[in-house]
Design a protein around this motif. Structure first.
Motif, PDB file in Angstrom:
ATOM      1  N   UNK A  10      34.236   3.806  26.158  1.00 56.06           N
ATOM      2  CA  UNK A  10      35.023   3.378  24.998  1.00 56.06           C
ATOM      3  C   UNK A  10      34.571   1.987  24.597  1.00 56.06           C
ATOM      4  N   UNK A  11      34.279   1.817  23.301  1.00 55.17           N
ATOM      5  CA  UNK A  11      33.740   0.556  22.789  1.00 55.17           C
ATOM      6  C   UNK A  11      34.747  -0.103  21.859  1.00 55.17           C
ATOM      7  N   UNK A  12      34.669  -1.416  21.761  1.00 56.24           N
ATOM      8  CA  UNK A  12      35.581  -2.163  20.903  1.00 56.24           C
ATOM      9  C   UNK A  12      35.164  -1.975  19.444  1.00 56.24           C
ATOM     10  N   UNK A  13      35.998  -1.339  18.619  1.00 51.98           N
ATOM     11  CA  UNK A  13      35.625  -1.049  17.232  1.00 51.98           C
ATOM     12  C   UNK A  13      35.407  -2.306  16.387  1.00 51.98           C
ATOM     13  N   UNK A  14      36.015  -3.401  16.739  1.00 53.43           N
ATOM     14  CA  UNK A  14      35.874  -4.650  15.981  1.00 53.43           C
ATOM     15  C   UNK A  14      34.450  -5.200  16.070  1.00 53.43           C
ATOM     16  N   UNK A  15      33.736  -4.854  17.135  1.00 53.57           N
ATOM     17  CA  UNK A  15      32.403  -5.422  17.348  1.00 53.57           C
ATOM     18  C   UNK A  15      31.282  -4.647  16.657  1.00 53.57           C
ATOM     19  N   UNK A  16      31.542  -3.438  16.192  1.00 56.24           N
ATOM     20  CA  UNK A  16      30.497  -2.667  15.541  1.00 56.24           C
ATOM     21  C   UNK A  16      30.144  -3.315  14.202  1.00 56.24           C
ATOM     22  N   UNK A  17      28.948  -3.878  14.120  1.00 55.12           N
ATOM     23  CA  UNK A  17      28.492  -4.562  12.907  1.00 55.12           C
ATOM     24  C   UNK A  17      28.847  -6.038  12.865  1.00 55.12           C
ATOM     25  N   UNK A  18      29.490  -6.559  13.906  1.00 54.94           N
ATOM     26  CA  UNK A  18      29.900  -7.970  13.922  1.00 54.94           C
ATOM     27  C   UNK A  18      28.720  -8.882  14.257  1.00 54.94           C
ATOM     28  N   UNK A  19      28.713 -10.048  13.614  1.00 55.03           N
ATOM     29  CA  UNK A  19      27.719 -11.084  13.910  1.00 55.03           C
ATOM     30  C   UNK A  19      28.292 -11.922  15.048  1.00 55.03           C
ATOM     31  N   UNK A  20      27.657 -11.836  16.239  1.00 55.99           N
ATOM     32  CA  UNK A  20      28.234 -12.449  17.428  1.00 55.99           C
ATOM     33  C   UNK A  20      27.249 -13.334  18.178  1.00 55.99           C
ATOM     34  N   UNK A  21      27.804 -14.088  19.107  1.00 55.93           N
ATOM     35  CA  UNK A  21      27.031 -14.875  20.069  1.00 55.93           C
ATOM     36  C   UNK A  21      27.713 -14.663  21.407  1.00 55.93           C
ATOM     37  N   UNK A  22      26.944 -14.208  22.404  1.00 54.90           N
ATOM     38  CA  UNK A  22      27.549 -13.975  23.712  1.00 54.90           C
ATOM     39  C   UNK A  22      26.586 -14.337  24.840  1.00 54.90           C
ATOM     40  N   UNK A  23      27.143 -14.706  25.996  1.00 54.46           N
ATOM     41  CA  UNK A  23      26.305 -15.067  27.141  1.00 54.46           C
ATOM     42  C   UNK A  23      26.029 -13.852  28.029  1.00 54.46           C
ATOM     43  N   UNK A  24      24.974 -13.939  28.802  1.00 57.65           N
ATOM     44  CA  UNK A  24      24.670 -12.885  29.753  1.00 57.65           C
ATOM     45  C   UNK A  24      23.377 -13.185  30.485  1.00 57.65           C
ATOM     46  N   UNK A  25      22.902 -12.188  31.228  1.00 61.04           N
ATOM     47  CA  UNK A  25      21.665 -12.301  31.987  1.00 61.04           C
ATOM     48  C   UNK A  25      20.684 -11.237  31.512  1.00 61.04           C
ATOM     49  N   UNK A  26      19.403 -11.530  31.643  1.00 65.55           N
ATOM     50  CA  UNK A  26      18.326 -10.674  31.154  1.00 65.55           C
ATOM     51  C   UNK A  26      17.854  -9.727  32.255  1.00 65.55           C
ATOM     52  N   UNK A  27      17.900  -8.433  31.974  1.00 69.01           N
ATOM     53  CA  UNK A  27      17.285  -7.425  32.828  1.00 69.01           C
ATOM     54  C   UNK A  27      16.158  -6.821  31.993  1.00 69.01           C
ATOM     55  N   UNK A  28      14.884  -7.235  32.257  1.00 67.38           N
ATOM     56  CA  UNK A  28      13.770  -6.858  31.378  1.00 67.38           C
ATOM     57  C   UNK A  28      13.517  -5.352  31.303  1.00 67.38           C
ATOM     58  N   UNK A  29      13.203  -4.906  30.096  1.00 67.35           N
ATOM     59  CA  UNK A  29      12.778  -3.529  29.868  1.00 67.35           C
ATOM     60  C   UNK A  29      11.331  -3.530  29.377  1.00 67.35           C
ATOM     61  N   UNK A  30      11.056  -4.217  28.247  1.00 69.87           N
ATOM     62  CA  UNK A  30       9.694  -4.337  27.725  1.00 69.87           C
ATOM     63  C   UNK A  30       9.217  -5.766  27.934  1.00 69.87           C
ATOM     64  N   UNK A  31       8.105  -5.898  28.675  1.00 71.26           N
ATOM     65  CA  UNK A  31       7.623  -7.216  29.035  1.00 71.26           C
ATOM     66  C   UNK A  31       6.102  -7.251  28.928  1.00 71.26           C
ATOM     67  N   UNK A  32       5.600  -8.394  28.490  1.00 70.95           N
ATOM     68  CA  UNK A  32       4.150  -8.616  28.441  1.00 70.95           C
ATOM     69  C   UNK A  32       3.901 -10.043  28.908  1.00 70.95           C
ATOM     70  N   UNK A  33       2.664 -10.480  28.827  1.00 74.43           N
ATOM     71  CA  UNK A  33       2.360 -11.863  29.212  1.00 74.43           C
ATOM     72  C   UNK A  33       3.037 -12.858  28.275  1.00 74.43           C
ATOM     73  N   UNK A  34       3.356 -12.420  27.065  1.00 71.25           N
ATOM     74  CA  UNK A  34       4.033 -13.294  26.098  1.00 71.25           C
ATOM     75  C   UNK A  34       5.517 -13.460  26.436  1.00 71.25           C
ATOM     76  N   UNK A  35       6.090 -12.486  27.168  1.00 76.16           N
ATOM     77  CA  UNK A  35       7.500 -12.564  27.526  1.00 76.16           C
ATOM     78  C   UNK A  35       8.203 -11.232  27.366  1.00 76.16           C
ATOM     79  N   UNK A  36       9.523 -11.277  27.406  1.00 74.73           N
ATOM     80  CA  UNK A  36      10.363 -10.086  27.334  1.00 74.73           C
ATOM     81  C   UNK A  36      10.818  -9.868  25.894  1.00 74.73           C
ATOM     82  N   UNK A  37      10.594  -8.671  25.356  1.00 73.29           N
ATOM     83  CA  UNK A  37      11.012  -8.378  23.978  1.00 73.29           C
ATOM     84  C   UNK A  37      12.168  -7.380  23.919  1.00 73.29           C
ATOM     85  N   UNK A  38      12.408  -6.641  24.995  1.00 80.55           N
ATOM     86  CA  UNK A  38      13.559  -5.743  25.085  1.00 80.55           C
ATOM     87  C   UNK A  38      14.156  -5.915  26.469  1.00 80.55           C
TER      88      UNK A  38
END
Length: 167
Positions: free
Chosen positions: A68-96
């Motif tokens: 279940x997701x918060x309906x207020x956040x769908x399409x909202x312009x937000x700023x939130x903190x968290x940690x990075x778990x890399x999915x797509x990575x190259x020598x330039x860095x993480x893009x996903x």
């Protein structure tokens, strides 16, 4: 120089709109609790689960509240903190990456529920040498249930800006 009433009124209305123009570009600060829909306590997202004695880990059981997701956040312009778990990575860095609420989520411990994970795409790579640093991610939040080999994910963002989280 003589000013007409229409000119004065138009100018006054233009200045009155200026403060609101800045608000449109100000992201809403969001915490991890905000991702859970109102009225759904965290304790009802994760069930009892079981302990894997061999691997010494707890395997949570998620119920339907985990997606279940918060309906207020769908399409909202937000700023939130968290940690990075890399999915797509190259020598330039993480893009996903999957933004997670705590270090090691999905890798060293069972993943959090889907409504506690955000899939993030970024045109500008995040530096590989800063993978353990907490980050602020700013962008448009979307509801997007998806599955990866690591976890089920409830939200997605295209990062407009990623920066080191400072206390």
């Amino acid at each position: 120089m003589e000013l007409s009433r229409r000119h004065l009124l138009t100018t006054a209305l233009g200045f009155a709109a200026l403060p609101n123009a800045g608000l449109a570009n100000t992201p809403k600060l969001v915490g991890w609790d905000d991702l859970i829909p109102p009225g759904v306590p965290y304790s009802e997202i994760i069930g009892e689960g079981e302990i894997d004695m061999v691997r010494d880990t707890w395997l949570p059981e998620f119920d339907e509240n985990a997606t279940k997701l918060n309906p207020v956040l769908d399409g909202a312009y937000i700023k939130m903190p968290g940690y990075v778990l890399p999915i797509d990575m190259s020598t330039a860095g993480v893009t996903s990456f999957i933004m997670v609420p705590y270090v090691g989520a999905c890798v060293h411990v069972p993943p959090p529920p889907a409504n506690q994970l955000v899939f993030v795409d970024s045109e500008k790579p995040w530096p590989i040498d800063q993978l353990w640093d907490p980050v602020w991610v700013t962008g448009i939040m979307k509801h997007e249930l998806q599955s990866t080999t690591l976890a089920h994910i409830g939200y997605a963002m295209t990062a407009e800006k990623i920066e080191v989280y400072e206390w």
